[in-house]
Scaffold this active site. Structure first.
Site, PDB file in Angstrom:
ATOM      1  CD  GLU A 138      35.306   7.329   6.162  1.00  0.00           C
ATOM      2  OE1 GLU A 138      36.366   7.758   6.629  1.00  0.00           O
ATOM      3  OE2 GLU A 138      35.275   6.522   5.208  1.00  0.00           O
ATOM      4  CG  ASP A 169      42.001  17.695   0.040  1.00  0.00           C
ATOM      5  OD1 ASP A 169      42.849  16.782  -0.125  1.00  0.00           O
ATOM      6  OD2 ASP A 169      40.799  17.524  -0.181  1.00  0.00           O
ATOM      7  CD1 TRP A 229      48.657  10.500   4.801  1.00  0.00           C
ATOM      8  CD2 TRP A 229      48.381   8.329   4.375  1.00  0.00           C
ATOM      9  NE1 TRP A 229      47.362  10.169   5.145  1.00  0.00           N
ATOM     10  CE2 TRP A 229      47.179   8.832   4.893  1.00  0.00           C
ATOM     11  CE3 TRP A 229      48.445   6.969   4.020  1.00  0.00           C
ATOM     12  CZ2 TRP A 229      46.039   8.038   5.062  1.00  0.00           C
ATOM     13  CZ3 TRP A 229      47.316   6.184   4.202  1.00  0.00           C
ATOM     14  CH2 TRP A 229      46.136   6.722   4.715  1.00  0.00           C
ATOM     15  CD  GLU A 231      44.362  11.757   5.203  1.00  0.00           C
ATOM     16  OE1 GLU A 231      43.761  10.682   5.285  1.00  0.00           O
ATOM     17  OE2 GLU A 231      45.353  12.052   5.883  1.00  0.00           O
ATOM     18  CD  GLU A 232      40.271  11.988  -1.949  1.00  0.00           C
ATOM     19  OE1 GLU A 232      39.636  12.939  -2.442  1.00  0.00           O
ATOM     20  OE2 GLU A 232      39.751  10.887  -1.663  1.00  0.00           O
TER      21      GLU A 232
END
Ligand SMILES: *[C@@H]1O[C@H](CO)[C@@H](O)[C@H](O)[C@H]1NC(C)=O
Ligand SMILES: *[C@@H]1O[C@H](CO)[C@@H](O)[C@H](O)[C@H]1NC(C)=O
Ligand SMILES: *[C@@H]1O[C@H](CO)[C@@H](O)[C@H](O)[C@H]1NC(C)=O
Ligand SMILES: *[C@@H]1O[C@H](CO)[C@@H](O)[C@H](O)[C@H]1NC(C)=O
Length: 576
Positions: A421, A193, A137, A196-197
């Site tokens: 989303e 960030d 992750w 999550e990238e």
């Protein structure tokens, strides 16, 4: 000429009425659905959460979101805590207590980012049974501890106002302090960030860290924990200084991340304005308040970056609302508009309108001029009092513009009101995770702002930005000249009782029972903690137990370790 002019005025007025009535209708229909949608996804009795504490979405495939994210949970619970503490919904207390209790347990779960004292607080997500998620992750993510501290401090202040200081100091303060110490020590490290990238420094993360340290210092002083106040305050000033560096003056926007190789135009920045809004801070630009010239200029650049890339935005006037996404380069699930990012634009604007109304004027600066020219091509740099025609023109048009973003989401919300989303950039059909908790929470907070509601100030007013940026005093964990020492102690306890350590050095809180470090019971009856201690140093320490407000020390003498010059060490003790 006259005919054209009249036609334009009529056209605008009709458009404005349509936007506002669409927004009114959506607030009425979607408000209750959004509230139900949030509650269904959280807590042990949530109807869609399968026993989750606060899951991001009940979706278990494409994508699998049935996890508890520290950031999403904190943002959602901050919204619920605001509703509870303001008296809007007095039924939420048990859910909030479940959240703080679960937070305390999650902090102690060793995970791929570390233990509670070696970086584990930066772990972004956990399984919903509160065990560690061990797959690959983007970790660590350093906004989580800050957002969680902000949410719990808001609740703790309400408990103090309501004569429940024992619970605050005994139960909530240890949780809050772990998170604030993490922020104090790690804000100057890179991390992933909020999407999550990107692994770098990130505007949203830096801004929420600043907020947490400011309100943390005030809160600590309020409950008499004075030893931490100067450390938090010093680092808050350092963080505020660093925060200024994200502003790109030539292009008029906030660069979301220091890395990532993108334009840097990103909803990250709009969400920051919304989540660090302080109704007492005016239009302060150093904290990028919603009505500050920098945040407004940034908003225009951000929104405009989506006008030509989404087919559903084609044909919409250059100064009217459009669907927006996370960032224009996005390709996740096809790269689409998101409900929460589109509605965040409206929330920033409603927050701005609240403050202009309160201050009784609007300042148009060279920085914010392009933003305001969208609503009046003839507006010039200057101050417009609420009695002026320009003020009325601007605020009326900006409210219509804000309502337009709500109307866009309304248009792409399916008949049952469920919020996924994203919605497809070409067809507008819902995409990705169904019933996203954050989509519902963002809808609720935008509706509240539209209704003129504000919540407690966090101390953003009148802060001074240091002339030169420093990092001194941060990074005390894992720094040079320290060694990682693991303390294991065999101790049987009763339910609700915890084991702590304190000792003769700063890293062990200088013999303070109040600030002693809590150990993990993951391998009960072995209690464990890893602490970075100064190398080549004789350190004395003791374990203490806390139960029901009572503190019990180990019997004499003190335990002792002489730390090695480098590497790590392990101590094995049995409770005396
Ligand atoms: C203080 O608040 C906590 C959390 O809601 C609650 O469990 C406790 O009963 C309260 N104590 C008092 C004295 O009200
Ligand atoms: C640490 O702080 C300094 C001073 O503000 C800044 O130049 C640097 O980019 C920061 N690094 C990170 C990773 O935050
Ligand atoms: C993130 O960036 C830092 C600093 O460049 C680096 O040390 C770290 O290994 C990176 N983490 C990951 C998971 O790529
Ligand atoms: C406008 O600027 C003045 C001077 O800087 C400041 O005192 C005032 O608060 C500002 N008002 C608004 C609405 O930003």
């Amino acid at each position: 000429m006259r005919f054209t002019f009249l036609a334009t005025i009529v056209g605008l007025a009709v458009g404005a009425l349509a936007q506002s009535s669409a927004a009114d209708a959506y607030v009425a229909s979607e408000g209750p659905i959004a509230k139900t949608g949030v509650i269904a996804n959280i807590g042990s009795s949530g109807s869609k959460s399968h026993g989750a504490k606060a899951s991001a979405s009940p979706s278990t495939s494409n994508p699998d979101y049935l996890y508890s994210w520290t950031r999403d949970s904190a943002l959602v619970f901050k919204a619920l805590i605001d509703q509870f503490t303001s008296g809007e919904d007095t039924t939420l207390r048990n859910l909030i207590d479940d959240y703080t209790t679960s937070s305390g347990r999650l902090q102690q779960v060793s995970n791929p980012s570390g233990t509670v004292s070696t970086g584990g607080l930066g772990e972004p997500k956990f399984n919903i049974d509160e065990s560690a998620f061990t797959g690959a992750w983007g970790r660590p993510q350093r906004d989580g501890p800050a957002l969680r501290a902000t949410a719990i401090i808001t609740y703790a202040n309400w408990l103090l106002d309501n004569s429940n200081s024992t619970y605050v100091t005994q139960t909530l303060w240890p949780i809050i302090k772990l998170d604030l110490d993490y922020v104090q020590n790690n804000w100057n490290q890179t991390g992933f960030d909020l999407w999550e990238e990107v692994n770098s420094s990130s505007f949203f993360t830096t801004a929420v860290q600043h907020r947490a340290l400011r309100e943390g210092a005030t809160f600590a002083a309020r409950i008499g924990q004075t030893s931490v106040v100067s450390g938090y305050t010093t680092q808050a000033a350092n963080v505020l200084c660093f925060l200024q560096s994200y502003w790109n003056p030539s292009a008029g926007y906030i660069t979301a991340n220091t890395g990532g190789g993108r334009s840097g135009k990103d909803s990250n920045t709009v969400l920051t304005s919304v989540h660090t809004f302080d109704p007492a801070a005016g239009c302060d630009a150093s904290t990028f308040q919603p009505c500050s010239d920098k945040a407004l200029s940034n908003l225009k650049v951000y929104v405009d970056s989506f006008r030509s890339i989404y087919a559903i935005n084609s044909g919409i006037a250059a100064n009217a609302a459009v669907a927006t996404g996370r960032y224009p380069e996005d390709s996740y699930q096809g790269g689409n508009p998101w409900y929460l990012t589109t509605i965040a634009v409206s929330e920033q604007l409603y927050d701005a309108l609240i403050v202009w109304d309160k201050l009784g004027s609007i300042n148009v600066t060279a920085v914010s001029l392009p933003f305001f020219q969208q609503f009046s091509s003839s507006v010039a740099v200057g101050t417009y009092a609420s009695s002026s025609a320009t003020y009325t023109t601007l605020t009326t048009a900006i409210r219509t513009f804000a309502d337009g973003f709500i109307a866009v989401n309304a248009k792409y919300t399916p008949a049952n009101g469920g919020l996924a989303e994203q919605y497809d950039r070409a067809s507008g059909a819902p995409v990705s995770a169904v019933d996203l908790t954050w989509s519902y929470a963002a809808t609720l907070t935008a509706f509240h702002a539209r209704g003129g509601k504000t919540y407690a100030s966090w101390g953003a007013a009148g802060l001074a930005v240091p002339a030169t940026c420093s990092t001194s005093g941060s990074g005390s964990s894992g720094g040079a000249g320290t060694v990682a020492v693991t303390f294991n102690v065999q101790a049987t306890t009763v339910y609700g009782e915890n084991i702590y350590i304190t000792g003769s050095v700063d890293a062990l809180q200088n013999w303070s029972p109040d600030n002693a470090l809590i150990l993990s019971a993951a391998n009960y009856p072995t209690w464990s903690i890893t602490v970075n201690l100064p190398a080549t140093t004789a350190v004395q320490y003791k374990f203490i137990r806390k139960y029901n407000g009572a503190t019990t020390w180990e019997s004499d003498p003190n335990n002792q370790i002489t730390t090695p010059a480098s590497g790590s060490a392990t101590q094995a003790d049995t409770w005396r």
